[in-house]
Design a protein around this motif. Structure first.
Motif, PDB file in Angstrom:
ATOM      1  N   ALA A  90      31.002  47.519  34.881  1.00  0.00           N
ATOM      2  CA  ALA A  90      32.144  47.717  33.992  1.00  0.00           C
ATOM      3  C   ALA A  90      32.736  46.360  33.620  1.00  0.00           C
ATOM      4  CB  ALA A  90      33.195  48.578  34.683  1.00  0.00           C
ATOM      5  N   ALA A  91      33.555  46.357  32.590  1.00  0.00           N
ATOM      6  CA  ALA A  91      34.213  45.108  32.192  1.00  0.00           C
ATOM      7  C   ALA A  91      35.116  44.634  33.320  1.00  0.00           C
ATOM      8  CB  ALA A  91      35.016  45.321  30.925  1.00  0.00           C
ATOM      9  N   ALA A  92      35.048  43.350  33.608  1.00  0.00           N
ATOM     10  CA  ALA A  92      35.882  42.789  34.678  1.00  0.00           C
ATOM     11  C   ALA A  92      37.342  42.801  34.245  1.00  0.00           C
ATOM     12  CB  ALA A  92      35.434  41.374  35.001  1.00  0.00           C
ATOM     13  N   SER A  93      38.205  43.315  35.094  1.00  0.00           N
ATOM     14  CA  SER A  93      39.634  43.317  34.784  1.00  0.00           C
ATOM     15  C   SER A  93      40.279  41.981  35.117  1.00  0.00           C
ATOM     16  CB  SER A  93      40.340  44.440  35.548  1.00  0.00           C
ATOM     17  OG  SER A  93      40.114  44.317  36.946  1.00  0.00           O
ATOM     18  N   ALA A  94      39.658  41.213  36.006  1.00  0.00           N
ATOM     19  CA  ALA A  94      40.136  39.882  36.353  1.00  0.00           C
ATOM     20  C   ALA A  94      38.973  39.093  36.935  1.00  0.00           C
ATOM     21  CB  ALA A  94      41.293  39.953  37.349  1.00  0.00           C
ATOM     22  N   THR A  95      38.908  37.804  36.643  1.00  0.00           N
ATOM     23  CA  THR A  95      37.827  36.948  37.138  1.00  0.00           C
ATOM     24  C   THR A  95      38.396  35.628  37.619  1.00  0.00           C
ATOM     25  OG1 THR A  95      37.408  35.881  34.995  1.00  0.00           O
ATOM     26  CG2 THR A  95      36.226  37.941  35.451  1.00  0.00           C
ATOM     27  N   VAL A 134      33.698  35.207  40.552  1.00  0.00           N
ATOM     28  CA  VAL A 134      34.080  36.410  41.297  1.00  0.00           C
ATOM     29  C   VAL A 134      34.939  37.265  40.370  1.00  0.00           C
ATOM     30  CG1 VAL A 134      33.960  35.337  43.565  1.00  0.00           C
ATOM     31  CG2 VAL A 134      36.103  35.247  42.290  1.00  0.00           C
ATOM     32  N   TRP A 135      34.930  38.564  40.600  1.00  0.00           N
ATOM     33  CA  TRP A 135      35.684  39.449  39.720  1.00  0.00           C
ATOM     34  C   TRP A 135      35.986  40.775  40.410  1.00  0.00           C
ATOM     35  CZ3 TRP A 135      30.454  38.864  39.520  1.00  0.00           C
ATOM     36  CH2 TRP A 135      29.672  40.023  39.539  1.00  0.00           C
ATOM     37  N   GLY A 147      42.364  50.669  35.949  1.00  0.00           N
ATOM     38  CA  GLY A 147      43.710  50.708  35.397  1.00  0.00           C
ATOM     39  C   GLY A 147      44.251  49.318  35.143  1.00  0.00           C
ATOM     40  N   PRO A 148      45.576  49.174  35.152  1.00  0.00           N
ATOM     41  CA  PRO A 148      46.187  47.849  34.961  1.00  0.00           C
ATOM     42  C   PRO A 148      45.864  46.927  36.138  1.00  0.00           C
ATOM     43  CG  PRO A 148      47.850  49.471  35.579  1.00  0.00           C
ATOM     44  CD  PRO A 148      46.602  50.236  35.310  1.00  0.00           C
ATOM     45  N   PRO A 149      45.948  45.621  35.950  1.00  0.00           N
ATOM     46  CA  PRO A 149      45.641  44.667  37.040  1.00  0.00           C
ATOM     47  C   PRO A 149      46.517  44.914  38.256  1.00  0.00           C
ATOM     48  CG  PRO A 149      45.847  43.524  34.941  1.00  0.00           C
ATOM     49  CD  PRO A 149      46.291  44.926  34.700  1.00  0.00           C
ATOM     50  N   GLY A 150      45.942  44.702  39.433  1.00  0.00           N
ATOM     51  CA  GLY A 150      46.696  44.841  40.662  1.00  0.00           C
ATOM     52  C   GLY A 150      47.675  43.702  40.854  1.00  0.00           C
ATOM     53  N   VAL A 151      48.708  43.953  41.622  1.00  0.00           N
ATOM     54  CA  VAL A 151      49.745  42.939  41.831  1.00  0.00           C
ATOM     55  C   VAL A 151      49.182  41.665  42.442  1.00  0.00           C
ATOM     56  CG1 VAL A 151      51.895  42.451  43.070  1.00  0.00           C
ATOM     57  CG2 VAL A 151      51.515  44.712  42.083  1.00  0.00           C
TER      58      VAL A 151
END
Length: 346
Positions: A75-80, A93-94, A99-103
């Motif tokens: 899936a598309a990385a939500s954060a890298t 790393v990712w 859903g929305p990014p984690g805190v």
């Protein structure tokens, strides 16, 4: 470890939670876990798929929150975050959060990247492209004994059973970028030796060199001979032919052995030196020698064939060579190549 991950995943977005994430990865690093264990712990902490990829090896690890390998398409990385070692980006790393990014995703990935770099540095040679020039010089030196060469290759991360190709490079682009392009999924190392870029690679993709790079590729089985061949091939590169494997030179490689004084004294080379004062004439002769056809030369120069014909008549007269005769054209090609070797500016 799992209990700690469970507690951290339930923290509210306060500084204490970030501190505990840092402590979590400090604990992992003290336990000297490997990359799969890092990915598993991170996926459990993030409660979503976590991944680690190393550029130099092409190795990629994706783990689901339950600790199993993630299946299905990525899936598309939500954060890298980049994995950096010795000021070089060696991987990524990712997390794949639906859903929305984690805190704490930014803190988590920052610490995961640091931990991954430490693991890569600890287990075996670092998978960075840039290498110690002294080790690379040992590998390609003709004066190094085979035991010393084998040790240097081992320290650089090359297995004993892997072939090593040597490439001589002149470019303004970083050597690590070039190495990653021509050998993306196998061991590759690079360094500057005697003002020439050296790339040691297990495979070389000749069509992957970026624009603006001049490269000679050695084809011998031993690195020292391959290095000599690569430097010779580099001398034969031109803007029209920027990448030259030594094996493709054939008998032309003998021209590199001609003493400079003898080459400069040759009448054809002397005449060509005078012709080269006009860049248009030199470019036209290069195109004609490369294609062997008036119309193909005109196409490559984006000129009308009648214009190229007039230029070739003038060039032939200046050189006292009939460019329509195959034997005479061979004279022109040899003179042109010799002149280029004398004025090598790669």
């Amino acid at each position: 470890m799992e209990a700690l991950a469970e507690r951290l995943s339930q923290l509210d977005p306060h500084s204490e939670g970030a501190i505990r994430v840092v402590a979590f990865y400090d604990t992992l690093m003290r336990r000297r876990v490997d990359l799969p264990a890092l990915a598993r712990a991170s996926a459990g902490l993030a409660e979503c798929v976590a991944g680690i990829r190393l550029h130099g090896t092409g190795r990629s690890i994706r783990v689901a929150p339950d600790g199993r390998d993630a299946t299905g398409p990525q899936a598309a990385a939500s954060a890298t975050a980049p994995i950096t070692l010795d000021d070089e980006e060696i991987g990524t790393v990712w997390v794949e959060r639906p859903g929305p990014p984690g805190v704490f995703d930014d803190v988590l990935l920052d610490r995961l990247a640091l931990a991954a770099a430490a693991v890569v540095e600890r287990y075996g040679p670092a998978r960075t492209t840039m290498a110690d020039p002294a080790l690379v010089e040992l590998v390609v030196s003709a004066g190094c004994d085979e035991a010393g060469r084998a040790r240097a290759l081992r320290l650089l991360g090359f297995a004993p059973d892997l072939p090593v190709r040597v490439v001589a490079v002149r470019s303004r682009l970083p050597l690590d970028r070039i190495g990653a392009l021509i050998c993306p999924a196998r061991p590759v190392k690079a360094a500057v030796v005697a003002d020439v870029g050296v790339i040691l690679a297990t495979t070389v993709a000749q069509d992957a060199f970026p624009s603006g790079v001049r490269a000679g590729i050695g084809t011998a089985e031993t690195p020292d001979r391959s290095w000599r061949q690569a430097r010779t091939a580099l001398r034969f590169t031109t803007p029209r032919r920027p990448v030259v494997p030594h094996g493709a030179l054939g008998a032309l490689a003998l021209l590199a052995e001609v003493p400079e004084a003898a080459a400069r004294a040759n009448p054809d080379v002397t005449a060509l030196a005078h012709l080269a004062r006009n860049p248009e004439d030199l470019e036209t002769l290069e195109a004609y020698c490369a294609t062997g056809s008036l119309r193909r030369a005109a196409d490559s120069l984006h000129l009308h064939h009648s214009t190229v014909a007039r230029r070739l008549d003038h060039i032939g007269t200046s050189l006292c060579i009939d460019l329509t005769d195959p034997t005479e054209l061979m004279r022109a090609r040899v003179a042109l190549t010799t002149w280029q070797l004398l004025h090598d500016e790669t």
